[in-house]
Design an enzyme around this catalytic site. Structure first.
Site, mmCIF file in Angstrom:
data_model
loop_
_atom_site.group_PDB
_atom_site.id
_atom_site.type_symbol
_atom_site.label_atom_id
_atom_site.label_comp_id
_atom_site.label_asym_id
_atom_site.label_seq_id
_atom_site.Cartn_x
_atom_site.Cartn_y
_atom_site.Cartn_z
ATOM 1 N N LEU A 1 -8.731 9.198 10.005
ATOM 2 C CA LEU A 1 -8.828 7.775 10.323
ATOM 3 C C LEU A 1 -7.519 7.084 9.939
ATOM 4 O O LEU A 1 -7.006 7.287 8.839
ATOM 5 C CB LEU A 1 -9.982 7.129 9.546
ATOM 6 N N ASP B 1 -16.994 -1.308 8.931
ATOM 7 C CA ASP B 1 -17.129 -1.084 10.379
ATOM 8 C C ASP B 1 -18.212 -0.052 10.694
ATOM 9 O O ASP B 1 -18.487 0.232 11.857
ATOM 10 C CB ASP B 1 -15.780 -0.672 11.006
ATOM 11 N N ALA C 1 -3.874 8.209 6.065
ATOM 12 C CA ALA C 1 -2.866 8.091 7.120
ATOM 13 C C ALA C 1 -1.509 7.636 6.586
ATOM 14 O O ALA C 1 -0.650 7.208 7.350
ATOM 15 C CB ALA C 1 -3.364 7.134 8.195
ATOM 16 N N GLN C 2 -1.305 7.721 5.258
ATOM 17 C CA GLN C 2 0.008 7.352 4.693
ATOM 18 C C GLN C 2 0.928 8.576 4.804
ATOM 19 O O GLN C 2 0.575 9.644 4.315
ATOM 20 C CB GLN C 2 -0.136 6.951 3.215
ATOM 21 N N ARG D 1 -21.302 15.540 -11.199
ATOM 22 C CA ARG D 1 -20.672 15.959 -12.454
ATOM 23 C C ARG D 1 -19.241 15.437 -12.549
ATOM 24 O O ARG D 1 -18.509 15.778 -13.463
ATOM 25 C CB ARG D 1 -20.687 17.486 -12.574
ATOM 26 N N HIS E 1 -15.717 3.902 8.758
ATOM 27 C CA HIS E 1 -15.031 4.336 7.532
ATOM 28 C C HIS E 1 -16.024 4.650 6.418
ATOM 29 O O HIS E 1 -15.778 5.512 5.584
ATOM 30 C CB HIS E 1 -14.059 3.245 7.054
ATOM 31 N N ASP F 1 -8.314 -3.644 7.068
ATOM 32 C CA ASP F 1 -7.345 -2.530 7.116
ATOM 33 C C ASP F 1 -6.940 -2.274 8.572
ATOM 34 O O ASP F 1 -6.704 -1.144 8.968
ATOM 35 C CB ASP F 1 -7.949 -1.255 6.488
ATOM 36 N N ASN G 1 -12.694 5.539 0.854
ATOM 37 C CA ASN G 1 -11.676 6.110 1.736
ATOM 38 C C ASN G 1 -10.397 6.366 0.950
ATOM 39 O O ASN G 1 -9.917 5.491 0.235
ATOM 40 C CB ASN G 1 -11.385 5.170 2.916
ATOM 41 N N GLU H 1 0.869 -1.185 0.000
ATOM 42 C CA GLU H 1 0.000 0.000 0.000
ATOM 43 C C GLU H 1 0.899 1.227 0.000
ATOM 44 O O GLU H 1 1.488 1.575 1.006
ATOM 45 C CB GLU H 1 -0.934 -0.007 1.207
HETATM 46 ZN ZN LIG Z 1 -4.279 0.130 4.639
#
Ligand SMILES: [Zn+2]
Length: 389
Positions: A313, A254, A146-147, A233, A257, A280, A225, A135
């Site tokens: 998140l 859950d 959150a990367q 549009r 998300h 995840d 997400n 990922e």
């Molecule tokens: Zn992930």
């Protein structure tokens, strides 16, 4: 390895439900299924299950970072062994260990560790590591979730090839942003080399999504997400994910998300062939509330949510068994359909349906016993009891 005879529970087989059935497990494989009233004589340890329970195929989580205090990025044998040992408790019997965007060295270490784990420690009795889900780092900063932004890089075939080598050829799925420079070239390369190209953490427009599909993308990472959402549009990544039959969608069910209504909309649009349940989850799953690390960032876990300091998140603490129950409740689907989203669909997508993803003779005995409330009472990983409530 002991041969086993599971009796008296219902069995959800590829051909439908057998009430009061049996499953004969030989050498870790499903050898025979049938009606317990015509039980064959076999040399096996008999396990008598409650007649209100049902045996279903083990769940396959194609997007999981961690659990039980361990994370794929810890890059240790212990970390993967911890995940593999704790996941059967929630019905997961195989998974893709998932990395996160980090400095290259850290990703390489995680990949090398997984390669070593898969060749030396991936034993029956624990959930099987089916490979890796990469990922990032080839994602779009504007949809990073959150990367960590500082380690995001442009899609790069040469770098991917080095990563695939480090992993011992075990990267099965790559989450990337096709709209970035060389994005579609990387997708083409992945498709040619039998690696699933998944659009995620992406700001692609509908037109760019059409190009990604043409290049060979077949998967979408956690729908809604970390992506350009659906506007009337501008259908974006989300609209394209729902419309293109070529794309299977991951969903984090859950209720946090993605709200229940959007889960319902997604399954109505994609049908039960098109959706793959994932967790995840991060390392805090199965631990108490508190402060944990995800990709070098502090994540606080409370009220069923994992959040960065700014409220983003940061993965989940969702369990597979609960994602099935949520889907049944939120989207009104049956247990059979929910199991399909958690077992058959990921197995087909990973091209392991010949050995996993359903209950049929010759397949791995990856089995989960659910009680009448759909809680896990037992789990078997390749024929070995891995969890008993
Ligand atoms: Zn992930």
């Amino acid at each position: 390895m002991k041969d086993l005879m599971l009796i008296n529970a219902s069995v959800l087989t590829e051909k439908g439900i057998i009430e009061k059935g049996y499953i004969y497990i030989k050498n870790g494989k499903i050898a025979e299924t049938g009606q317990a009233s015509s039980l064959p004589q076999r040399q096996a340890e008999v396990i008598e299950l409650h007649e209100d329970s049902i045996v279903v195929p083990g769940f396959i989580d194609v997007h999981i970072h961690g659990a039980g205090g361990a994370d794929t990025m810890d890059a240790t044998t212990d970390a993967l062994a911890t995940m593999a040992s704790i996941l059967p408790d929630e019905g997961t019997t195989s998974f893709l260990a998932t990395t996160i965007t980090q400095e290259q060295k850290a990703i390489m270490r995680a990949l090398e560790n997984a390669a070593d784990y898969i060749s030396h420690h991936n034993n029956p009795g624990k959930a099987e590591v089916l490979g890796l889900h990469l990922e990032g780092p080839f994602i779009n900063e504007t949809r990073k979730g959150a990367q960590p932004a500082e380690h995001i890089t442009t899609p790069d075939i040469e770098l991917f090839v080095r990563m695939q080598e480090a992993s011992g050829n075990n990267i099965r799925l790559v989450t990337l942003a096709p709209e970035k420079e060389n994005g579609c070239e990387l997708i083409e390369y992945l498709a040619e080399n039998d690696v699933i190209a998944s659009v995620g953490h992406s700001d692609a427009t509908y037109v760019q999504m059409a190009e990604a599909v043409k290049a060979g993308a077949t998967h979408v990472t956690h729908l809604f997400n970390g992506m350009r959402g659906m506007h009337h549009r501008d259908p974006g990544v989300a609209g394209a994910a729902l419309l293109f039959d070529e794309l299977k969608i991951e969903m984090i069910a859950d209720g946090i998300h993605v709200v229940p209504e959007m889960l319902r909309l997604s399954i109505r649009t994609k049908g039960s062939d098109g959706v793959i349940l994932i967790t995840d989850s991060m390392r805090a799953k199965c631990l108490k509330n508190g402060s944990y690390d995800l990709g070098g960032q502090e994540v606080s876990v409370a009220d069923g949510k994992a959040l960065l300091a700014d409220g983003t998140l940061a993965g989940s603490i969702l369990k597979m068994k609960d994602s099935l129950k949520n889907m049944m409740k939120f989207a009104g689907i049956s247990l059979e359909e929910a199991v399909k989203l958690a077992s058959e669909n990921p197995a087909r997508q990973l091209k392991v349906f010949d050995r996993k993803g359903s209950i049929a003779s010759g397949k791995d005995a990856d089995l989960v016993v659910l009680d009448q409330n759909h809680e896990v009472t037992m789990a078997f990983c390749r024929g070995v009891a891995s969890y008993t409530r």
